[in-house]
Motif scaffolding. Structure first.
Motif, short mmCIF file in Angstrom:
data_model
loop_
_atom_site.label_atom_id
_atom_site.label_comp_id
_atom_site.label_asym_id
_atom_site.label_seq_id
_atom_site.Cartn_x
_atom_site.Cartn_y
_atom_site.Cartn_z
N UNK A 1 0.84 -1.19 0.00
CA UNK A 1 0.00 0.00 0.00
C UNK A 1 0.88 1.24 0.00
N UNK B 1 -5.51 8.26 3.13
CA UNK B 1 -5.69 6.87 3.52
C UNK B 1 -4.78 5.96 2.69
N UNK B 2 -4.96 4.69 2.84
CA UNK B 2 -4.11 3.72 2.17
C UNK B 2 -4.65 3.41 0.78
N UNK C 1 -5.72 -8.06 8.22
CA UNK C 1 -4.43 -7.67 7.69
C UNK C 1 -3.50 -7.26 8.82
N UNK D 1 -14.23 -4.21 7.76
CA UNK D 1 -13.26 -4.24 8.86
C UNK D 1 -12.99 -2.83 9.35
N UNK E 1 -9.92 -0.63 11.43
CA UNK E 1 -8.53 -0.61 11.86
C UNK E 1 -8.26 0.69 12.62
N UNK F 1 -9.85 3.60 10.55
CA UNK F 1 -10.07 3.33 9.14
C UNK F 1 -11.08 2.20 8.98
N UNK G 1 -13.92 -5.67 2.13
CA UNK G 1 -13.41 -6.83 1.41
C UNK G 1 -14.57 -7.44 0.65
N UNK H 1 -8.16 -5.79 0.28
CA UNK H 1 -8.94 -4.96 1.19
C UNK H 1 -8.77 -3.51 0.75
N UNK H 2 -9.89 -2.80 0.62
CA UNK H 2 -9.88 -1.40 0.20
C UNK H 2 -10.25 -0.53 1.38
N UNK H 3 -9.46 0.52 1.62
CA UNK H 3 -9.61 1.34 2.81
C UNK H 3 -10.38 2.62 2.55
N UNK H 4 -11.10 3.06 3.58
CA UNK H 4 -11.75 4.36 3.54
C UNK H 4 -10.79 5.47 3.86
N UNK H 5 -11.34 6.66 3.91
CA UNK H 5 -10.53 7.86 4.06
C UNK H 5 -10.01 8.07 5.48
N UNK H 6 -10.64 7.42 6.46
CA UNK H 6 -10.18 7.53 7.84
C UNK H 6 -10.78 8.71 8.57
#
Lengths: 116, 112
Positions: free
Chosen positions: A35, A42-43, A105, B34, B36, B89, B93, B100-105
């Motif tokens: 990433x 964000x990632x 993860x 998920x 994090x 975050x 999935x 896994x794709x993450x949001x902006x936080x």
């Protein structure tokens, strides 16, 4: 669980050079992910690295710019090639640990690159 | 286009109160969602996973809800503490795919 070590933790690089980031996992994992996290963002997934096959890149990322190696089930490298200041970012490797059909993860601490 | 959006502004709450963070997504049909936690200069740390057929999941002071009709997840921290201050975050999935794709936080600040 998994413990993931990355190095370097940070580096300052000159424009036009390349840098290779190493990622070591303390257990065998099928998949590893790379990433990028730009400042305050964000990632963003760069690519998925499977052992024994070529990495799968996400839209906007190409192998010539971000070549990846995955020589065994515990190790991967990401190279950032021909760097420009826009490549200044934190690069994170991660690996999923599965329980049944779901996986969480685990991440390394990241490699913070600054390109001058 | 696909989007995962979280509160873009930082959330400040008083210690002891419940913090509620929102995650909205569009054009996804996730099998799992998920959450994090990420501290400055560190990699994200997994907190909770909820499946598409689950409405709610709890772990100690944490609670996650998942509404696939609204395409929204809420993340609650009860009896918040200053040590809970971090960026949170959400991540999706899609079933059959491992990535896994993450949001902006959302950055949470718990004020003593």
């Amino acid at each position: 669980s998994a413990v993931i070590s990355q190095k370097p933790s940070r580096d300052i690089c000159q424009r036009g050079t390349s840098l290779t980031i190493q990622c070591q996992v303390d257990s065998q994992v099928t998949m590893m992910f790379w990433y990028r996290q730009q400042p305050g963002q964000s990632l963003t997934l760069i690519a998925t690295a499977n052992q024994g096959s070529e990495a799968t890149y996400e839209s906007g990322f190409v192998i010539d710019k971000f070549p990846i190696s995955r020589p065994n089930l515990t190790f991967s490298t990401l190279t950032v090639s021909n760097m420009s200041p826009e490549d200044s970012s934190i690069y994170l490797c991660s690996a999923p640990v599965y329980q049944g059909d779901t996986g969480e993860l685990f991440f390394g601490e990241g490699s913070r690159l600054t390109v001058l | 286009s696909q989007k995962i959006e979280q509160n873009s502004e930082a959330l400040n709450i008083q210690e002891g109160k419940t913090a509620t963070l929102t995650c909205n997504y569009t054009n996804y049909s996730p099998a799992y969602l998920q959450w994090y936690r990420q501290d400055p200069g560190r990699g994200p740390v997994f907190l909770l996973l909820i499946r598409e057929n689950e409405k709610e999941k709890r772990k100690e002071r944490l609670k996650v809800t998942f509404d696939t009709t609204l395409k929204q997840s809420l993340f609650h921290i009860t009896a918040s503490q200053p040590a809970d201050s971090a960026t949170y975050l959400c991540a999706l999935q899609v079933g059959g795919y491992q990535k896994v794709t993450f949001g902006t936080g959302t950055k949470l600040q718990v004020i003593p």
